[in-house]
Every structure is written in structure tokens, then in C-alpha cells.
Design a protein around this motif. Structure first.
Motif: not given
Ligand code: GLN
Length: 304
Positions: A177-178, A184-185, A162-171, A120-123
Motif C-alpha cells: 500500500v502507498e 487507510i484504516i 486492533y486486528r484490522n489495524i494489525a492487518l493494515c500495518n502488516f500489508i 481503500s489505499d487505491i481510492l
């Protein structure tokens, strides 16, 4: 091969099974869906279109959309995409955080939530209007202008994800990610909210049975090699920690979503979509898996 008869018989058999699954409840709107729905539709390269049950009803395709976002990102950036995500099966759940720590922020494959977040970040970095451009890409594959996101589903996931938001912040903490995690989320939740019927889904995915070429519009979506590689990833990673089981029992590249949909591809032959909302413990449609196992057993056709 009499696909119609085999599908009808397999549908009846699986429809009579006691459904041991549960609908996904961590996205509240998904739990509202009538769990009795069960639909199947096949689209073949030779232009056979056939469905049974609720094959014309739209449902939330969820993670099946990860194949479409990967296709667009791969078409845009080419092999550089593999610097950002791996191509190995994970053996972990689709939303695992542990794996990402071990892999230092480079997701193991593009179908894990973490991998799809990087895609998603690449797109986001490569599209002018990501939400509109992605929808346009999806619509153009099968010439279907009626395909839409569901704002209701996306909002439901945005308020509880919340879990996906956590994943995205973790990455982001690994610098993998840029863009801003919130952008992104939001885009990731939007693409997961795409709605389609089994008929629309099987028509759309026919490009992966046809070496990356669209059938209705003759458009080249991916090169032959790219299409083959996406099928390989669906085979090895499409069902998370149940990918081995799917290869073992069904024997086709495929991808599931927590809305209860599954798409499976037989290269050079067909795309088949199944929808039944109750999920097994690994987050894959209980009846969908059983149906496809029966279907490839009866047709004696798989890629193996
Ligand atoms: N939107 C869902 C999530 O990110 C998709 C998961 C899935 O379909 N496996 O949790």
C-alpha cells in the motif's frame, strides 16, 4: 413469477425459526442493535419494489460496502487493479492474518478485509476528498442523497479494531500500500460504517443486475465486463469461508456484512437484500442465509 407471495411465505417460515446466531460483538456498537430485526426487500429490473418486516430500517452495511469501493476503484484504474489484489477464494476467515503472510502481502481477493484495505489505499491515492467522493459515488448510483456514514459505528470500530489495524500495518510492511496505515484504516472503517435499509440496498445494487448500468439515473457505473466480473467475485468470495455453501444452497452472487445484512443479485432480474443481525459461526446472517435459500428454492431461479 409471484415474488411477493414467495417472499411473504419464506419470511414467515424463517421468522419462526429459532435463531441460532449471535450478534457481532467485536464492534461494540453493533452489539447494541435489536437482534429481533428481520427485513427483506427485492428490487427488480422490471421495477417491482417489494419488502416485508423491517425493510425500511437502516442498519450498518459493513462488508457489503466492499463491493461499492471495489466498483469505484475498478471504474477508476481498470484492469491494473488485479496487480494489487487476487481473484481467488480464500477458504479463510474475513480477517485472517495467516493468509496474507503466505501470499506475501497481496490479498487473495478484494472482499477479505486485507483486500478491501488495499482497495481503500487505491481510492485514497486516486480521489481528491476520499470520504466525500466515495459517499457521492454511492449516492449517485441510485440517486439517493440521504445515504450517510455512521460516525458512531466508525468511531466504535476505530477504538477497538486492533486486528484490522494489525492487518493494515502488516500489508504496509510488504510495501503493498502507498498511503499511511492510519489514513487507510480510517477510510476503511468509514466506508464500512455506511447505513442503509434493505430497500435502499436492493435499489442501489440493481446496477449489478443490469450490466453495470444504473436504473434510476441511467448512468453507466461499470462496463458490462466489469459488472460480470464483480458478480463472479461475489459468487466465489462474497461469504468468505462459506462462499461454497452459499453457492450450493442459494446459487446467486452475493455479499454479506457483520451488521447482519446480505445482498444477492440475479443478473438481468433483481437485487434482493435481507437483514437479520444474528450471525452464524462464519460471520454471515443466520436467518439471512436461510431466507435466501428458501427464496431461490421456491422461485426455482438461481444462476445455475
Ligand atoms: N468492518 C468490519 C471489519 O472490518 C467488516 C467485516 C465484515 O462485515 N465481514 O471487521
Amino acid at each position: 413469477m409471484n415474488f411477493e407471495l414467495i417472499i411473504k411465505e419464506a419470511y414467515q417460515k424463517i421468522n419462526n425459526l429459532d435463531d441460532k446466531g449471535e450478534t457481532a460483538s467485536y464492534i461494540p456498537e453493533l452489539a447494541q442493535v435489536d437482534s429481533g430485526n428481520f427485513g427483506v426487500h427485492i428490487s427488480t429490473i422490471n421495477q417491482l419494489d417489494f419488502g416485508v418486516g423491517n425493510y425500511n430500517d437502516k442498519f450498518s452495511i459493513q462488508s457489503i460496502a466492499k463491493v461499492l469501493s471495489l466498483s469505484l476503484a475498478y471504474a477508476i484504474v481498470g484492469d491494473k487493479i488485479w496487480d494489487r489484489v487476487g481473484v481467488e477464494p480464500s477458504g479463510t476467515a474475513f480477517n485472517s492474518l495467516i493468509q496474507l503472510e503466505a501470499d506475501k502481502g497481496i490479498p487473495r481477493n478484494p472482499f477479505l478485509n486485507a483486500g478491501a484495505i488495499v482497495i481503500s489505499d487505491i481510492l485514497l491515492s486516486n480521489l481528491e476528498s476520499p470520504k466525500e467522493d466515495f459517499l457521492e459515488f454511492v449516492r449517485s448510483i441510485s440517486n439517493n442523497k440521504t445515504l450517510e456514514y455512521s460516525n458512531r459505528i466508525a468511531e466504535s470500530e476505530k477504538t477497538t479494531g486492533y486486528r484490522n489495524i494489525a492487518l493494515c500495518n502488516f500489508i504496509k510492511s510488504f510495501g503493498s500500500v502507498e498511503n499511511e496505515p492510519s489514513d487507510i484504516i480510517d477510510f476503511y472503517f468509514d466506508l464500512c460504517s455506511l447505513e442503509m435499509s434493505c430497500k435502499e440496498l436492493s435499489e442501489l445494487f440493481l446496477y449489478l443486475a443490469n450490466n453495470g448500468q444504473g436504473i434510476s439515473n441511467k448512468k453507466s457505473i461499470l462496463s458490462e465486463s466489469q459488472s460480470k466480473r464483480i458478480n463472479a467475485l461475489m459468487q466465489t468470495c462474497g461469504f468468505y469461508d462459506e462462499s461454497g455453501e452459499f453457492a450450493f444452497k442459494v446459487g446467486l452472487p452475493g455479499k454479506s456484512g457483520v451488521g447482519g445484512g446480505i445482498i444477492a443479485i440475479h443478473p438481468d432480474q433483481y437485487a434482493i437484500a435481507v437483514w437479520s443481525p444474528k450471525l452464524n459461526k462464519k460471520g454471515n446472517s443466520y436467518k439471512g442465509m436461510k431466507f435466501l435459500e428458501e427464496f431461490t428454492t421456491k422461485t426455482k431461479l438461481s444462476i445455475f
